[in-house]
Design a protein around this motif. Structure first.
Motif, PDB file in Angstrom:
ATOM      1  N   GLN A  52      -2.517  14.152  11.698  1.00 11.03           N
ATOM      2  CA  GLN A  52      -1.982  13.944  10.357  1.00 11.03           C
ATOM      3  C   GLN A  52      -1.168  12.654  10.293  1.00 11.03           C
ATOM      4  O   GLN A  52      -0.637  12.164  11.299  1.00 11.03           O
ATOM      5  CB  GLN A  52      -1.087  15.123   9.947  1.00 11.03           C
ATOM      6  N   GLU A  53      -1.034  12.137   9.099  1.00 11.87           N
ATOM      7  CA  GLU A  53      -0.202  10.964   8.855  1.00 11.87           C
ATOM      8  C   GLU A  53       1.222  11.409   8.550  1.00 11.87           C
ATOM      9  O   GLU A  53       1.416  12.419   7.856  1.00 11.87           O
ATOM     10  CB  GLU A  53      -0.752  10.173   7.667  1.00 11.87           C
ATOM     11  N   SER A  75       2.750   1.443  11.318  1.00 13.50           N
ATOM     12  CA  SER A  75       2.985   0.358  10.367  1.00 13.50           C
ATOM     13  C   SER A  75       4.375   0.547   9.761  1.00 13.50           C
ATOM     14  O   SER A  75       4.917   1.665   9.762  1.00 13.50           O
ATOM     15  CB  SER A  75       1.919   0.335   9.271  1.00 13.50           C
ATOM     16  N   LYS A 115       5.247   4.385   9.269  1.00 10.10           N
ATOM     17  CA  LYS A 115       4.106   5.273   9.085  1.00 10.10           C
ATOM     18  C   LYS A 115       3.355   5.380  10.399  1.00 10.10           C
ATOM     19  O   LYS A 115       3.080   4.371  11.062  1.00 10.10           O
ATOM     20  CB  LYS A 115       3.172   4.736   8.003  1.00 10.10           C
ATOM     21  N   ILE A 116       3.014   6.614  10.729  1.00 11.23           N
ATOM     22  CA  ILE A 116       2.121   6.852  11.862  1.00 11.23           C
ATOM     23  C   ILE A 116       0.854   7.424  11.261  1.00 11.23           C
ATOM     24  O   ILE A 116       0.885   8.495  10.635  1.00 11.23           O
ATOM     25  CB  ILE A 116       2.725   7.815  12.896  1.00 11.23           C
ATOM     26  N   ARG A 117      -0.262   6.720  11.426  1.00  9.33           N
ATOM     27  CA  ARG A 117      -1.477   7.073  10.682  1.00  9.33           C
ATOM     28  C   ARG A 117      -2.110   8.369  11.147  1.00  9.33           C
ATOM     29  O   ARG A 117      -2.481   9.205  10.351  1.00  9.33           O
ATOM     30  CB  ARG A 117      -2.511   5.949  10.786  1.00  9.33           C
ATOM     31  N   SER A 118      -2.244   8.541  12.413  1.00  5.37           N
ATOM     32  CA  SER A 118      -2.904   9.721  12.963  1.00  5.37           C
ATOM     33  C   SER A 118      -2.105  10.158  14.176  1.00  5.37           C
ATOM     34  O   SER A 118      -2.263   9.611  15.271  1.00  5.37           O
ATOM     35  CB  SER A 118      -4.349   9.388  13.347  1.00  5.37           C
ATOM     36  N   THR A 119      -1.217  11.108  13.960  1.00  7.33           N
ATOM     37  CA  THR A 119      -0.258  11.449  15.000  1.00  7.33           C
ATOM     38  C   THR A 119      -0.922  12.083  16.215  1.00  7.33           C
ATOM     39  O   THR A 119      -1.919  12.811  16.106  1.00  7.33           O
ATOM     40  CB  THR A 119       0.799  12.414  14.450  1.00  7.33           C
ATOM     41  N   ASP A 148      -1.879  -0.079  16.522  1.00  7.32           N
ATOM     42  CA  ASP A 148      -2.460  -0.048  15.175  1.00  7.32           C
ATOM     43  C   ASP A 148      -2.194   1.252  14.428  1.00  7.32           C
ATOM     44  O   ASP A 148      -2.450   1.327  13.222  1.00  7.32           O
ATOM     45  CB  ASP A 148      -3.970  -0.280  15.261  1.00  7.32           C
ATOM     46  N   GLN A 149      -1.767   2.268  15.144  1.00 11.05           N
ATOM     47  CA  GLN A 149      -1.456   3.534  14.480  1.00 11.05           C
ATOM     48  C   GLN A 149      -0.130   3.485  13.719  1.00 11.05           C
ATOM     49  O   GLN A 149       0.162   4.368  12.918  1.00 11.05           O
ATOM     50  CB  GLN A 149      -1.402   4.672  15.510  1.00 11.05           C
ATOM     51  N   ILE A 177       5.188   9.771   7.389  1.00  6.35           N
ATOM     52  CA  ILE A 177       6.000   8.640   6.961  1.00  6.35           C
ATOM     53  C   ILE A 177       7.454   9.007   7.158  1.00  6.35           C
ATOM     54  O   ILE A 177       7.922  10.006   6.612  1.00  6.35           O
ATOM     55  CB  ILE A 177       5.734   8.272   5.489  1.00  6.35           C
TER      56      ILE A 177
END
Lengths: 116, 112
Positions: free
Chosen positions: A17-18, A66, A78-82, A63-64, A20
């Motif tokens: 999951q993402e 930002s 933000k962590i895109r795909s934990t 890259d995960q 923030i």
């Protein structure tokens, strides 16, 4: 006394999951940072941010990850795909002046992220 | 990878005792900081040292940066329960990079 605030204080999420994480730095500060601290381990630098762009980032900040300053007050990570190994305490910090002088950084209370 | 070794890892003492904690490395640093972190909170900066041999005092706390800028110590005189916390050192090398290296910390408990 002004302070850095972070929300939420705790977050539990499922792997993949993402998330923030939000921070409100001290209002007149110019430099913003994210760190993490895995339980029982040392504090690790993730990224520094100045003038709406990344100044420096560590090897951890891939890259995960930002960061964004979407408005005049918030600073987000933000962590895109934990992943499970992203479980840690995440600290935001801000400092008033140029990082080259290693000015005093003010840390927030942290967000404890747990990835299941 | 620069490593900062902090010792001891844990320290439990009685109120009024003196103590010294250490931060050592094989690398030379341009500057070093000491922080205190309490449970559930972020680190709070205590001091920054930049000159080899520098000694700084903050009330009952005395900080020293080694002559070769590879190590530092924190001495607390007459410790109080309010000194309880995790003491972290962080250092950075010379040059434009900001990226700091942190030690794992010394966890201090001062019993009344």
């Amino acid at each position: 006394e002004p302070e850095v605030t972070q929300t939420p204080s705790h977050q539990v999420t499922q792997m993949g999951q993402e998330v923030i994480l939000r921070c409100v730095p001290i209002s007149n500060h110019l430099y913003f940072y994210w760190y993490r601290q895995i339980l029982g381990q040392k504090v690790e630098f993730l990224v520094s941010f100045y003038n709406n762009e990344i100044s420096e980032k560590s090897e951890i900040f891939d890259d995960q990850f930002s960061v964004e300053r979407p408005d005049g007050s918030n600073f987000t990570l933000k962590i895109r795909s934990t992943k499970l190994e992203d479980s840690a305490m995440y600290f935001c910090a801000s400092s008033p002046n140029r990082q080259g002088k290693w000015e005093t950084q003010y840390f927030g209370p942290g967000t404890r992220l747990l990835v299941l | 990878t620069q490593l900062l070794e902090q010792s001891p890892q844990f320290l439990s003492i009685q109120e009024g005792e003196n103590l010294t904690v250490y931060c050592n490395s094989s690398s030379v640093f341009s500057s070093l900081q000491w922080y205190r972190q309490e449970p559930g909170e972020g680190p709070v900066l205590l001091v920054t040292v930049v000159t080899g041999g520098e000694v700084k005092k903050l009330k009952r706390l005395t900080f020293q940066f080694g002559d070769a800028r590879k190590d530092s110590s924190l001495h607390i005189t007459a410790a109080q329960p309010g000194d309880t916390g995790l003491y972290l050192c962080a250092a950075k090398k010379s040059g434009g990079s900001y990226i700091p290296t942190f030690g794992r910390g010394t966890s201090l408990i001062v019993h009344p």
